[in-house]
Design a protein around this motif. Sequence first.
Motif: not given
Length: 170
Positions: A41-49, A51-60, A63-67
Motif C-alpha cells: 500500500k505504501q511502498f509500492s513505488s520507488v519513483y515519483t513522476p 508534476d510540473g512543479v517538482h521534478q521526478a524523484t527516486y527513493r530506494p 530508504k522508504q522502509v527505514l524512514e
Amino acid sequence: SFFPNQGVSSPNDLTMERAHSALENVFEMLRGISHARDHLKQFSSVYTPSDGVHQATYRPFLKQVLEEIFHPDKRECADIEHMSGGLTDLLKTGFSMFMKVNRPHPSDHPLLFLLLVGGVTPSELRLIREVVSNHKTNTQVLVMATRLLKPSDVPHLLFNTDRLKPDIGV
C-alpha cells in the motif's frame, strides 16, 4: 553474456533478430520486477513522476522502509506487519480486535535486525547508516545479508539466474 539461450558466442553471430529478442527478454524481466511490490500500500513505488512543479524523484525501497520505521510520529504502517513475540504481545494483538490497543512499533525496541535476502551492496549499507544517523535514534541496527554484492552481481542475478531457484550465495 547475460543471455546464454540466445546462442551468441561472438559478435559475428549477433543478428538483429537475436539482439531484438535479447532486449525483449530484458524489458519483460524489468516489467515483471516492477510488479513485485504491487500488493504493498505504501511502498509500492520507488519513483515519483514530475508534476510540473517538482521534478521526478527516486527513493530506494530500503530508504522508504527505514524512514518509516524511524519516523518520529511512530505512525502505523500498513506494509510493516507486527508478529507477536510473546504472551503479552499476543494478548495485545488479540484484544486489538475489541478495543484500541497500540501495536508495538519497530523503533520501540533497542535492537533492530534488518535481514536482506539476496544480498546487499556497499551503497545500500551506506544508505542504512545515513538514514539511521540522520534520525538520531537510540535503536541499534544490525544488518544481516545473504551476501555482499559487487556491482556486476546485480545484472547477473537479474538476468542470468533461474528466479525459481535463485543463487543467493549460501
